[in-house]
Design an enzyme around this catalytic site. Structure first.
Site, PDB file in Angstrom:
ATOM      1  CG  ASN A 100      -2.369  -0.179   0.893  1.00 29.15           C
ATOM      2  OD1 ASN A 100      -2.739  -0.292  -0.263  1.00 29.15           O
ATOM      3  ND2 ASN A 100      -3.196  -0.215   1.916  1.00 29.15           N
ATOM      4  CG  ASP A 137      -3.313  -7.608   5.844  1.00 26.70           C
ATOM      5  OD1 ASP A 137      -3.862  -7.537   6.964  1.00 26.70           O
ATOM      6  OD2 ASP A 137      -2.095  -7.811   5.710  1.00 26.70           O
TER       7      ASP A 137
END
Length: 156
Positions: A100, A137
């Protein structure tokens, strides 16, 4: 002797009665028409409210990004599941924060979405198996197999 004029009696007594009966019939018809319209409108509003309720339930139980169940829905469903021959897998995408941070949140979102698609392809929802995004996640998958080795083979 009193002479009674029938024309006056009819005009005085019967015409107002006929007017009242006519008014009563007209009011009854109007009431019938308006009550049917109100009942139909009520039914339509009730259907609309039920559809909104279903939509809200979906919104509150489905993760918007992955289209998987969210954590709340997972916990609710899991509590009701038959757990004989069930295997619960927890999956965490390694180094997701680094992905990310390095490549953008858009890339991270695409990875989450594609991971969810892979998980959905690996389950059989007809057998009560499901996948959920537990948060960030992390994912969970509930599958059924006769033995642990069968579950591992399916997931490899």
């Amino acid at each position: 002797m009193i002479k009674i004029n029938m024309k006056n009696v009819i005009n005085y007594y019967f015409i107002p009665i006929i007017d009242n009966i006519f008014s009563f019939i007209v009011c009854g018809i109007a009431l019938f028409i308006f009550s049917n319209a109100a009942i139909q409108t009520y039914g339509e509003e009730k259907d609309r409210a039920n559809k909104l309720k279903v939509s809200l339930e979906d919104l509150s139980s489905i993760d918007e990004l992955t289209k998987l169940y969210n954590r709340r829905a997972f916990l609710s469903i899991f509590a009701k599941q038959e757990l004989k021959n069930a295997f619960l897998l927890t999956i965490d995408i390694d180094n997701f924060k680094l992905i990310n941070d390095s490549y953008s949140q858009y890339v991270g979102d695409r990875i989450l979405f594609q991971s969810a698609e892979i998980l959905l392809d690996s389950i059989n929802s007809d057998k009560g198996e499901y996948a959920a995004r537990y948060g960030g996640d992390k994912f969970v998958v509930l599958i059924y197999a006769k033995e642990e080795k069968d579950a591992r083979e399916r997931l490899d």
